[in-house]
Write a protein that holds these residues in place. Sequence first.
Motif, PDB file in Angstrom:
ATOM      1  N   LEU A  19     -11.503   3.252  -1.268  1.00 32.84           N
ATOM      2  CA  LEU A  19     -10.461   2.260  -1.520  1.00 32.84           C
ATOM      3  C   LEU A  19      -9.398   2.253  -0.413  1.00 32.84           C
ATOM      4  CD1 LEU A  19     -10.058   2.682  -5.373  1.00 32.84           C
ATOM      5  CD2 LEU A  19     -11.097   0.741  -4.159  1.00 32.84           C
ATOM      6  N   VAL A  20      -9.037   3.432   0.048  1.00 31.76           N
ATOM      7  CA  VAL A  20      -8.061   3.518   1.146  1.00 31.76           C
ATOM      8  C   VAL A  20      -8.660   2.917   2.416  1.00 31.76           C
ATOM      9  CG1 VAL A  20      -6.833   5.119   2.679  1.00 31.76           C
ATOM     10  CG2 VAL A  20      -6.757   5.445   0.197  1.00 31.76           C
ATOM     11  N   GLU A  21      -9.919   3.213   2.682  1.00 29.60           N
ATOM     12  CA  GLU A  21     -10.557   2.664   3.875  1.00 29.60           C
ATOM     13  C   GLU A  21     -10.640   1.136   3.800  1.00 29.60           C
ATOM     14  OE1 GLU A  21     -14.553   3.143   6.636  1.00 29.60           O
ATOM     15  OE2 GLU A  21     -14.060   4.708   5.205  1.00 29.60           O
ATOM     16  N   LEU A  22     -10.962   0.607   2.645  1.00 36.23           N
ATOM     17  CA  LEU A  22     -10.992  -0.855   2.486  1.00 36.23           C
ATOM     18  C   LEU A  22      -9.610  -1.470   2.723  1.00 36.23           C
ATOM     19  CD1 LEU A  22     -13.284  -1.217  -0.669  1.00 36.23           C
ATOM     20  CD2 LEU A  22     -13.802  -2.007   1.651  1.00 36.23           C
ATOM     21  N   ALA A  23      -8.584  -0.857   2.161  1.00 33.46           N
ATOM     22  CA  ALA A  23      -7.217  -1.354   2.353  1.00 33.46           C
ATOM     23  C   ALA A  23      -6.803  -1.247   3.811  1.00 33.46           C
ATOM     24  CB  ALA A  23      -6.247  -0.578   1.463  1.00 33.46           C
ATOM     25  N   TRP A  24      -7.161  -0.160   4.439  1.00 26.27           N
ATOM     26  CA  TRP A  24      -6.838   0.076   5.842  1.00 26.27           C
ATOM     27  C   TRP A  24      -7.533  -0.959   6.719  1.00 26.27           C
ATOM     28  CZ3 TRP A  24      -3.369   1.645   8.774  1.00 26.27           C
ATOM     29  CH2 TRP A  24      -3.536   2.355   9.947  1.00 26.27           C
ATOM     30  N   ARG A 108       1.487   2.206  13.220  1.00 34.28           N
ATOM     31  CA  ARG A 108       2.624   1.637  12.479  1.00 34.28           C
ATOM     32  C   ARG A 108       2.171   1.016  11.156  1.00 34.28           C
ATOM     33  NH1 ARG A 108       4.396   0.442  17.829  1.00 34.28           N
ATOM     34  NH2 ARG A 108       3.546  -1.662  17.783  1.00 34.28           N
ATOM     35  N   LEU A 109       0.949   0.538  11.108  1.00 31.92           N
ATOM     36  CA  LEU A 109       0.419  -0.065   9.881  1.00 31.92           C
ATOM     37  C   LEU A 109      -0.004   0.980   8.851  1.00 31.92           C
ATOM     38  CD1 LEU A 109      -1.862  -2.877  11.359  1.00 31.92           C
ATOM     39  CD2 LEU A 109       0.344  -3.162  10.220  1.00 31.92           C
ATOM     40  N   GLU A 110      -0.253   2.189   9.323  1.00 34.86           N
ATOM     41  CA  GLU A 110      -0.810   3.231   8.450  1.00 34.86           C
ATOM     42  C   GLU A 110       0.048   3.507   7.220  1.00 34.86           C
ATOM     43  OE1 GLU A 110      -2.894   7.594   8.941  1.00 34.86           O
ATOM     44  OE2 GLU A 110      -1.618   6.832  10.531  1.00 34.86           O
ATOM     45  N   SER A 111       1.349   3.546   7.397  1.00 28.77           N
ATOM     46  CA  SER A 111       2.225   3.857   6.262  1.00 28.77           C
ATOM     47  C   SER A 111       2.198   2.776   5.193  1.00 28.77           C
ATOM     48  CB  SER A 111       3.659   4.079   6.748  1.00 28.77           C
ATOM     49  OG  SER A 111       4.150   2.896   7.342  1.00 28.77           O
ATOM     50  N   ILE A 112       1.835   1.563   5.576  1.00 27.12           N
ATOM     51  CA  ILE A 112       1.803   0.450   4.622  1.00 27.12           C
ATOM     52  C   ILE A 112       0.655   0.605   3.625  1.00 27.12           C
ATOM     53  CG2 ILE A 112       1.481  -2.055   4.419  1.00 27.12           C
ATOM     54  CD1 ILE A 112       2.771  -2.286   7.211  1.00 27.12           C
ATOM     55  N   VAL A 113      -0.439   1.210   4.067  1.00 27.48           N
ATOM     56  CA  VAL A 113      -1.647   1.283   3.247  1.00 27.48           C
ATOM     57  C   VAL A 113      -1.393   1.946   1.902  1.00 27.48           C
ATOM     58  CG1 VAL A 113      -4.001   2.206   3.114  1.00 27.48           C
ATOM     59  CG2 VAL A 113      -3.186   1.165   5.225  1.00 27.48           C
ATOM     60  N   LEU A 114      -0.685   3.063   1.885  1.00 30.00           N
ATOM     61  CA  LEU A 114      -0.440   3.777   0.631  1.00 30.00           C
ATOM     62  C   LEU A 114       0.981   3.594   0.105  1.00 30.00           C
ATOM     63  CD1 LEU A 114      -2.334   7.136   1.198  1.00 30.00           C
ATOM     64  CD2 LEU A 114      -2.988   5.242  -0.273  1.00 30.00           C
ATOM     65  N   SER A 115       1.714   2.652   0.650  1.00 30.98           N
ATOM     66  CA  SER A 115       3.115   2.497   0.259  1.00 30.98           C
ATOM     67  C   SER A 115       3.290   2.125  -1.214  1.00 30.98           C
ATOM     68  CB  SER A 115       3.814   1.472   1.151  1.00 30.98           C
ATOM     69  OG  SER A 115       3.213   0.198   0.997  1.00 30.98           O
ATOM     70  N   ALA A 116       2.304   1.465  -1.806  1.00 36.14           N
ATOM     71  CA  ALA A 116       2.425   1.052  -3.205  1.00 36.14           C
ATOM     72  C   ALA A 116       2.116   2.184  -4.182  1.00 36.14           C
ATOM     73  CB  ALA A 116       1.499  -0.127  -3.489  1.00 36.14           C
ATOM     74  N   VAL A 117       1.536   3.255  -3.677  1.00 33.31           N
ATOM     75  CA  VAL A 117       1.151   4.379  -4.531  1.00 33.31           C
ATOM     76  C   VAL A 117       2.217   5.468  -4.440  1.00 33.31           C
ATOM     77  CG1 VAL A 117      -0.623   6.111  -4.998  1.00 33.31           C
ATOM     78  CG2 VAL A 117      -1.272   3.883  -4.072  1.00 33.31           C
ATOM     79  N   LYS A 118       2.743   5.839  -5.577  1.00 32.54           N
ATOM     80  CA  LYS A 118       3.741   6.914  -5.608  1.00 32.54           C
ATOM     81  C   LYS A 118       2.999   8.237  -5.754  1.00 32.54           C
ATOM     82  CE  LYS A 118       7.120   3.991  -5.634  1.00 32.54           C
ATOM     83  NZ  LYS A 118       7.302   3.414  -4.325  1.00 32.54           N
ATOM     84  N   LEU A 119       3.052   9.041  -4.702  1.00 34.71           N
ATOM     85  CA  LEU A 119       2.395  10.337  -4.773  1.00 34.71           C
ATOM     86  C   LEU A 119       3.098  11.330  -3.867  1.00 34.71           C
ATOM     87  CD1 LEU A 119       0.612  10.328  -1.918  1.00 34.71           C
ATOM     88  CD2 LEU A 119      -0.921   8.994  -3.317  1.00 34.71           C
ATOM     89  N   ASP A 120       2.766  12.577  -4.070  1.00 37.23           N
ATOM     90  CA  ASP A 120       3.301  13.651  -3.237  1.00 37.23           C
ATOM     91  C   ASP A 120       2.457  13.704  -1.966  1.00 37.23           C
ATOM     92  OD1 ASP A 120       4.199  15.977  -2.054  1.00 37.23           O
ATOM     93  OD2 ASP A 120       3.435  17.304  -3.618  1.00 37.23           O
TER      94      ASP A 120
END
Length: 136
Positions: A19-24, A108-120
């Motif tokens: 899922l992360v790879e698809l979003a990326w 610079r785009l990398e941080s956007i991929v998981l920005s919607a997920v709240k995690l440690d």
Amino acid sequence: MPDMDRWPTSRLLSTAARLVELAWNEKLRPLGLTYPAVLTLDTVATAGPITPGKLAQSVRVQAQTMGPLLSRLESRGYILRQPNRFDRRSQLVSITEVGLALLEQSHRLESIVLSAVKLDSDGLREELLAIVRHAP
């Protein structure tokens, strides 16, 4: 919806990675890149001139997979392949200025991929590093 609470950790990890790879890939598409291309550019930028075989090992793909990817990156001017002066049977791959600029944009785009997920993120990162370092 499947009962994910019953999934083994390995299945959750595999699904999350896909899922992360698809979003990326979705974020990278406007740059004309894919996730494997970014991994490759990143490794070449870090390692300096590197043989395709060592590059494949670093990215953890088969050498046969690396060839077509390198051809695409070279045709777009992101990398250079030159004869290895120490071993004329092989080549050395290096990144171009265009490739470096594109790599910086992708970071610079990398941080956007998981920005919607709240995690440690730091804790998850340490656990993922342990898996990658110690997996067979």
